[in-house]
Design a protein around this motif. Structure first.
Motif, PDB file in Angstrom:
ATOM      1  N   GLY A 131     124.555  -4.523  64.447  1.00 31.50           N
ATOM      2  CA  GLY A 131     125.808  -4.753  63.994  1.00 31.50           C
ATOM      3  C   GLY A 131     126.735  -4.058  64.500  1.00 31.50           C
ATOM      4  O   GLY A 131     126.642  -3.251  65.445  1.00 31.50           O
ATOM      5  N   SER A 132     128.279  -4.636  64.348  1.00 31.24           N
ATOM      6  CA  SER A 132     129.326  -3.757  64.958  1.00 31.24           C
ATOM      7  C   SER A 132     129.475  -2.401  64.247  1.00 31.24           C
ATOM      8  O   SER A 132     128.780  -2.053  63.306  1.00 31.24           O
ATOM      9  CB  SER A 132     130.514  -4.744  64.468  1.00 31.24           C
ATOM     10  N   LEU A 133     130.448  -1.511  64.802  1.00 31.63           N
ATOM     11  CA  LEU A 133     130.497  -0.399  64.475  1.00 31.63           C
ATOM     12  C   LEU A 133     131.091  -0.376  63.048  1.00 31.63           C
ATOM     13  O   LEU A 133     130.815   0.649  62.075  1.00 31.63           O
ATOM     14  CB  LEU A 133     131.675   0.449  65.342  1.00 31.63           C
ATOM     15  N   ALA A 134     132.002  -1.294  62.564  1.00 33.41           N
ATOM     16  CA  ALA A 134     132.444  -1.206  61.180  1.00 33.41           C
ATOM     17  C   ALA A 134     131.365  -1.557  60.201  1.00 33.41           C
ATOM     18  O   ALA A 134     131.296  -0.990  59.189  1.00 33.41           O
ATOM     19  CB  ALA A 134     133.316  -2.651  61.120  1.00 33.41           C
ATOM     20  N   ASP A 135     130.288  -2.437  60.406  1.00 34.80           N
ATOM     21  CA  ASP A 135     129.163  -2.406  59.715  1.00 34.80           C
ATOM     22  C   ASP A 135     128.193  -1.364  59.602  1.00 34.80           C
ATOM     23  O   ASP A 135     127.631  -0.980  58.468  1.00 34.80           O
ATOM     24  CB  ASP A 135     128.145  -3.781  60.476  1.00 34.80           C
ATOM     25  N   LEU A 136     128.287  -0.386  60.635  1.00 42.10           N
ATOM     26  CA  LEU A 136     127.381   0.754  60.491  1.00 42.10           C
ATOM     27  C   LEU A 136     128.008   1.886  59.914  1.00 42.10           C
ATOM     28  O   LEU A 136     127.225   2.627  59.127  1.00 42.10           O
ATOM     29  CB  LEU A 136     127.176   1.212  62.191  1.00 42.10           C
ATOM     30  N   ARG A 137     129.377   1.916  59.979  1.00 39.72           N
ATOM     31  CA  ARG A 137     130.128   2.975  58.922  1.00 39.72           C
ATOM     32  C   ARG A 137     129.649   2.932  57.686  1.00 39.72           C
ATOM     33  O   ARG A 137     129.419   4.240  57.026  1.00 39.72           O
ATOM     34  CB  ARG A 137     131.489   2.782  59.368  1.00 39.72           C
ATOM     35  N   SER A 138     129.721   1.776  57.029  1.00 38.29           N
ATOM     36  CA  SER A 138     129.042   1.782  55.695  1.00 38.29           C
ATOM     37  C   SER A 138     127.774   2.307  55.332  1.00 38.29           C
ATOM     38  O   SER A 138     127.315   3.010  54.220  1.00 38.29           O
ATOM     39  CB  SER A 138     129.503   0.599  55.103  1.00 38.29           C
ATOM     40  N   ALA A 139     127.030   2.139  56.386  1.00 36.53           N
ATOM     41  CA  ALA A 139     125.475   2.795  55.950  1.00 36.53           C
ATOM     42  C   ALA A 139     125.271   4.036  56.238  1.00 36.53           C
ATOM     43  O   ALA A 139     124.251   4.591  55.619  1.00 36.53           O
ATOM     44  CB  ALA A 139     124.898   1.977  57.208  1.00 36.53           C
TER      45      ALA A 139
END
Length: 766
Positions: A754-762
């Motif tokens: 996914g995008s960087l934004a999706d990864l940040r929450s992980a």
């Protein structure tokens, strides 16, 4: 520089282990005596002392005899290739001494200047043998035609100068003693001198380097020509008497020949392109035989007597000149035809295999298309030929190409025209007159190129891929037909090699699409069409996301989002993988620097192509990316395929060691799918192994897959390597890799790219 030192230095330059001896003490003594004789004779003649004629005769005989002995001696010391040259000069000098002795005896017995046929025959025989010796020199043409051409050039010059000499010397002295038959023989001497001098000039002028003895011999011939011309002048005007100063020219001529023996043999030629390709002759060399012809024509007109008659001697010389010119032109025409044939061979034939080359193949193909006859092209490319060159050397590669050319000739057997287009690429042209189908011919070629049972080293016989294209309405030119054959050939390679394929509309369309995609890929980086997606990598014990792998995507303006499998193979084939890799490294480092603000221990993994490993600027690229992003080097992991690491050279391994010393992590991607070896695990400074998804996918269903993953995990523990299990998609696979002891896992179970934004929450705590 003394001749002895020249000899020694020249031998050292040739690299010979044996130093030819320099002139011996008797040789130096002989030279000193010869010089003394010439000086005494010169003083005697200038002072006009008594018995000057006898002194001149004895001096000429003595110096000529010494020169003959010197030439004979040096013929034994020089290489065998020069023995004929020096032996003939020795005989020439001996005959010169004999002719002068006969001259002296005749003069003493008759009291007059003798011009007997015997004296002339002996002297001219010596000149002829000396000319043969010059044509045997190292700088002379090696072919019979070349020697004949040089000889005719000399004869042309000599005959051309006879009318000129007649006008200058004899026109107003028709009643001179030369009109007598026994004196007319004296006219031959200057002619032969000029012939010999011209031949020497032609021989030395066509050589790349000058051999000193030939220069000295040129001076000797020039002195003799001047002496003979002066003698004839004096004789024509009735003012010659034996013992005249002009007699000094003949012993001086022999003295220079003896001096020439003091020089060393020429350096041995080295087999290089510069010595194989002869130098272009100077302009004067081509014009030399024709320059005096114009003067001879004018001289013939001036030599006519008041009665309108031409002197018989001039008439004979002119007729002889015309005959020699005709022979020379015929020889030149024959040589030109031979050169044209050689040029055609060079222009249209492959020099290694003897097959027609690309130019000849293209001419025949264009002619067949122009005649609108059914024609097919088989394009053959060797699979793995580069490895043969790299492993066994180019000499073995050339021998292989010759062998393949012979096999192709036998396999085609007159059913087509075989050509070598260049490198390891061959072609066969099949026209309408050949009954065999191109497919059948391709099968015969593949069979012929398979290694025989008695060939021990199969590695030197690569397979071949063949593409077939048949002429049709879609082919406007021969280039279109060759393009289709090339498309089919690449399809054969993609099908597993050692096969043939025929070009179809579908293949053609696919190739066109592929070419368009490559052209668009070149603009993708510059126009910002590439994007990064990140797939999380979790800690299997805690379930926390500790890392992410950066995966490149191409947002194509027309085709939409393209996965790496659609364009990365094209990028690797065309070299575009290098700028793509550099862009991915920089973008991944910037992204990791962002998410490490909330998860300081998080890392990022980036795939590196094999081509990048071989580049010396890899370290600068990686360190530049981490520095620009402000990312600690330990937060970056470079994922390298197993096959790329195995093929790595010592320079590649040293580059990886430098990266590890900087703190960069090294992961072996897709472990187990290549040629796994314990030896390379010892050499490669890796920090982790990534087990390929093909093994993880069979966990819980295949006991052997479980054993393989378990073995890899144990092996990694022994080498202190962290294990990452790829392709984890189910809870069962997760439980299996966790039970085996894998440290980390990656797959759809934990998150899709996914995008960087999706990864940040992980990331925990972000």
């Amino acid at each position: 520089m003394p001749p002895q030192e020249v000899n020694r230095d020249a031998v050292v330059a040739t690299g010979s282990s044996r130093v030819p001896p320099g002139p011996s003490r008797p040789g130096r003594l002989g030279l000193a005596v010869a010089v003394a004789v010439v000086l005494v004779e010169a003083f005697w003649l200038v002072a006009r002392l008594p018995a000057a004629a006898l002194v001149a005769d004895l001096g000429a005989i003595a110096v000529a005899g010494w020169a003959a002995v010197a030439c004979a001696g040096v013929s034994r010391r020089h290489p065998p290739s020069l023995r004929r040259f020096w032996t003939l000069l020795a005989v020439t000098m001996a005959l010169s001494a004999v002719s002068r002795a006969l001259w002296a005896l005749g003069r003493v017995s008759s009291g007059e200047t003798p011009h007997t046929p015997l004296v002339g025959l002996v002297f001219i025989t010596g000149i002829v043998l000396g000319t043969i010796g010059i044509l045997s020199s190292p700088t002379a043409p090696h072919s019979t035609v070349g020697r004949g051409r040089v000889l005719l050039d000399g004869v042309i010059v000599g005959l051309s100068l006879v009318p000129i000499g007649w006008v200058v010397v004899f026109r107003d002295v028709a009643a001179a003693p030369l009109a007598e038959p026994d004196h007319a023989l004296a006219l031959v001497y200057p002619t032969f001198d000029l012939v010999q001098l011209t031949i020497l000039a032609a021989v030395t002028g066509s050589s790349r380097t000058m051999w000193c003895p030939l220069t000295v011999l040129g001076g000797s011939l020039a002195v003799r020509a001047v002496a003979d011309i002066g003698y004839v002048w004096l004789l024509a005007h009735g003012s010659y008497v034996p013992g005249h100063l002009v007699d000094l020219g003949w012993p001086l001529t022999c003295l220079l020949v003896g001096v020439a023996t003091r020089y060393p043999p020429p350096a041995e030629s080295v087999d290089t392109d510069e010595t194989i390709v002869p130098p272009a002759p100077p302009w004067w060399r081509a014009a030399l035989p024709y320059l005096p012809v114009g003067g001879a024509i004018v001289a013939v007109l001036l030599a006519r007597r008041p009665t309108g008659q031409t002197p018989p001697l001039i008439l004979v010389c002119v007729l002889g000149l015309l005959a020699v010119l005709a022979l020379r032109q015929g020889l030149a025409a024959n040589e030109n035809l031979r050169l044209v044939a050689q040029l055609r061979q060079l222009a249209y034939a492959d020099q290694l295999t003897g097959l027609p080359n690309r130019l000849m193949f293209t001419r025949r193909l264009r002619r067949a298309i122009r005649e609108e006859s059914p024609v097919s092209v088989l394009l053959l490319d060797l699979d793995g030929f580069k490895q043969v060159n790299d492993r066994f050397g180019h000499a073995t590669g050339d021998a292989l190409l010759v062998s393949i050319a012979d096999r192709m000739r036998d396999a085609v057997d007159g059913d087509g025209t075989v050509a070598r287009l260049g490198g390891d690429e061959f072609a066969v042209l099949v026209d309408a007159d050949r009954p065999v189908s191109p497919e059948r011919l391709a099968e015969r070629l593949l069979t012929a190129l398979r290694p025989a049972d008695d060939e021990e080293d199969v590695g030197t016989h690569p397979s071949a891929s063949i593409g077939i294209a048949e002429y049709g309405p879609q082919h406007a030119t021969h280039s279109d037909l060759l393009r289709d054959a090339d498309i089919a050939m690449y399809a054969a390679k993609a099908a597993g090699k050692s096969a043939y394929r025929t070009c179809t509309p579908a293949l053609r369309e696919s190739a066109v699409s592929r070419a368009e995609l490559i052209a668009e890929l070149r603009r993708a980086v510059d126009e910002g069409q590439l994007e990064l997606e990140f797939q999380p990598i979790v800690d299997l014990r805690s379930g926390v996301v500790r890392s992410a792998e950066a995966l490149v995507r191409w947002r194509h303006p027309r085709l939409g989002m393209l996965s790496p499998g659609r364009f990365l193979p094209l990028a690797e084939e065309t070299g575009l993988i290098l700028p793509i890799d550099r862009w991915v490294i920089h973008e991944a480092c910037r992204a990791a620097a962002v998410w490490r603000r909330g998860a300081p221990d998080a890392t990022v993994a980036v795939n590196i192509a094999a081509a990048h490993l071989r580049r010396p600027d890899l370290i600068a690229t990686v360190t530049g990316a981490t520095s620009a992003a402000g990312l600690a080097p330990r937060a970056l992991t470079l994922e390298l395929t197993e096959s790329a690491l195995i093929e790595g050279s010592e320079a590649v391994l040293d580059r990886l060691r430098q990266l590890r010393e900087l703190g960069i992590r090294i992961a072996i991607d897709d472990f187990g799918t290549g040629y796994s070896s314990l030896s390379y695990l010892h050499r490669i400074p890796a920090t982790e192994l990534k087990i390929d998804r093909s093994f993880v996918a069979r966990l819980g269903e295949d006991a052997r897959a479980y054993a393989t993953v378990n073995m890899v995990s144990s092996l990694a523990d022994a080498f202190d390597l962290r294990v990452v299990a790829e392709g984890v998609e189910t809870d069962r696979q997760h439980d299996a890799v966790a039970a085996i002891g894998c440290a980390q896992g990656q797959g759809y179970l934990y998150g899709r790219p996914g995008s960087l934004a999706d990864l940040r929450s992980a990331f925990t705590g972000f």
